[in-house]
Design an enzyme around this catalytic site. Structure first.
Site, mmCIF file in Angstrom:
data_model
loop_
_atom_site.group_PDB
_atom_site.id
_atom_site.type_symbol
_atom_site.label_atom_id
_atom_site.label_comp_id
_atom_site.label_asym_id
_atom_site.label_seq_id
_atom_site.Cartn_x
_atom_site.Cartn_y
_atom_site.Cartn_z
ATOM 1 N N GLY A 101 -13.746 -6.084 14.898
ATOM 2 C CA GLY A 101 -14.738 -5.725 13.889
ATOM 3 C C GLY A 101 -14.324 -6.081 12.467
ATOM 4 O O GLY A 101 -13.379 -6.826 12.250
ATOM 5 N N LEU B 74 -16.190 -7.909 10.481
ATOM 6 C CA LEU B 74 -16.340 -9.338 10.768
ATOM 7 C C LEU B 74 -16.468 -10.181 9.503
ATOM 8 O O LEU B 74 -17.063 -9.764 8.516
ATOM 9 C CB LEU B 74 -17.567 -9.544 11.662
ATOM 10 N N GLY C 27 -14.507 -16.182 9.841
ATOM 11 C CA GLY C 27 -13.619 -16.613 10.927
ATOM 12 C C GLY C 27 -14.192 -16.172 12.268
ATOM 13 O O GLY C 27 -14.352 -16.976 13.201
ATOM 14 N N HIS C 28 -14.548 -14.889 12.363
ATOM 15 C CA HIS C 28 -15.229 -14.393 13.572
ATOM 16 C C HIS C 28 -16.549 -15.143 13.754
ATOM 17 O O HIS C 28 -16.942 -15.476 14.873
ATOM 18 C CB HIS C 28 -15.548 -12.899 13.449
ATOM 19 N N GLN D 250 -3.045 -1.809 21.211
ATOM 20 C CA GLN D 250 -2.314 -2.951 20.664
ATOM 21 C C GLN D 250 -1.651 -2.649 19.319
ATOM 22 O O GLN D 250 -1.096 -3.541 18.695
ATOM 23 C CB GLN D 250 -3.202 -4.197 20.584
ATOM 24 N N LYS E 27 -6.185 -18.899 14.786
ATOM 25 C CA LYS E 27 -5.515 -18.059 13.783
ATOM 26 C C LYS E 27 -4.448 -17.182 14.440
ATOM 27 O O LYS E 27 -3.360 -17.019 13.919
ATOM 28 C CB LYS E 27 -6.579 -17.200 13.089
ATOM 29 N N ASP E 28 -4.789 -16.602 15.600
ATOM 30 C CA ASP E 28 -3.827 -15.788 16.354
ATOM 31 C C ASP E 28 -3.270 -16.663 17.482
ATOM 32 O O ASP E 28 -3.636 -16.514 18.648
ATOM 33 C CB ASP E 28 -4.518 -14.538 16.908
ATOM 34 N N SER F 227 -9.402 -9.767 8.576
ATOM 35 C CA SER F 227 -9.900 -8.440 8.192
ATOM 36 C C SER F 227 -8.856 -7.723 7.339
ATOM 37 O O SER F 227 -9.188 -6.898 6.496
ATOM 38 C CB SER F 227 -10.211 -7.598 9.431
#
Ligand code: AMP
Length: 288
Positions: free
Chosen positions: A39, A41, A44-45, A69, A156-157, A193
């Site tokens: 969320g 957002l 990128g999302h 996580q 990105k991740d 975020s």
């Protein structure tokens, strides 16, 4: 692909609601894409959602700050949330459903977790020991809950993406993983975020990450050796007084094993603290 933003986006809270809707879609022969998010957002999302809307008949965005996580002392409570803005954003982009469960809808005294060996030891895994177990567990649950045909993840991740791809391969999840490029602000900062945590001064200081990434890309193109490359990127970050390096590493892009020279497809990844905020950035380089 038919866009259904003429309709009001469906908001679901429970696993059963998602399953019932997906069953109806599948009965009609519609394909389903999933975009897992926490969320708050941003564009990128948005790039993942747009790609998913292009590729699939129906798109589900999951909007869930996944507690498993986050490690002790991390930013679970502080993590930014704005569900109403997220709902409007997803609707505008043509997603069909936003799944926004409460932690109790996802976890009832769980005893089963999904773990991945090796790939989660280094990079972010070294300073976030429970993180990827939480990611693999929630992503597996979302795959099982939605029965999606495709799922979209950001480069990105990079470690998360490599881990999810390997998990899908090892556990035979019947889903296609689609990787999407990093979306940056106009000045280079990778969208996140967590950028919202930055003060004005820190926001300026955070540019040292993308500066180091761009410098690294240029140097690797010119044939710079691995150690010199990492040293140079470290120097770029070192010039910023508000920055503290967690890691800068060069690893094999698929299995994330450390490399001491540039060979094949490599991932150069970093995590840097700007004040208290931990930011990540990376690039992939493939020898031609
Ligand atoms: P998050 O909400 O941060 O867990 O991210 C959800 C998904 O969006 C993950 O697959 C991220 O890699 C992806 N994502 C986040 N920021 C970006 C970005 N700047 N560019 C591309 N993808 C992103």
């Amino acid at each position: 692909m038919e866009r259904n933003n003429a309709h009001t986006i469906l908001v679901t809270k429970t696993v059963q609601q998602v399953r019932d809707q997906v069953r109806a879609w599948k009965k009609e022969g519609l394909s389903v894409g999933l975009v897992p998010t926490m969320g708050f957002l941003h564009q990128g999302h948005g790039s993942l959602i747009k790609k998913a809307v292009e590729d699939n008949d129906r798109v589900i965005v999951s909007d869930f700050v996944n507690p498993t996580q986050f490690g002790p002392g991390e930013d679970l409570e502080a993590y930014p949330r704005d569900f109403e803005a997220d709902r409007a954003f997803c609707q505008d982009l043509g997603a069909a459903m936003i799944f926004n469960p409460e932690p109790k809808d996802m976890y009832q005294d769980p005893k089963a977790y999904v773990n991945i060996e090796g790939l989660s030891d280094g990079l972010c895994g070294a300073s976030r020991p429970v993180h990827f177990r939480g990611v693999c567990t929630v992503v597996s649950k979302l795959f099982n809950i939605t029965g999606a045909d495709r799922a979209y993840f950001g480069q990105k991740d990079a470690q998360q993406l490599a881990i999810v791809k390997k998990m899908v391969e090892d556990l035979n999840f019947p889903i296609e993983i689609v990787a999407c490029p990093i979306v940056r602000e106009a000045d280079g900062l990778a969208m996140s975020s967590r950028n919202t945590y930055l003060s004005k001064e820190e926001r300026q200081a955070a540019l040292c990450l993308s500066k180091a990434i761009f410098k690294g890309q240029e140097s690797i193109r010119e044939g710079m050796a691995a150690k010199d490359l990492l040293d140079l990127m470290g120097e770029v970050i070192g010039q910023e007084p508000l920055a503290k390096i967690d890691y800068i590493d060069l690893v094999d892009a698929r299995m994330l094993e450390p490399l001491d020279r540039v060979q094949g497809k490599v991932l150069v990844a970093m995590a840097v603290y700007i004040g208290k905020t931990r930011l990540i950035d990376n690039f992939i380089w493939e020898e031609k």
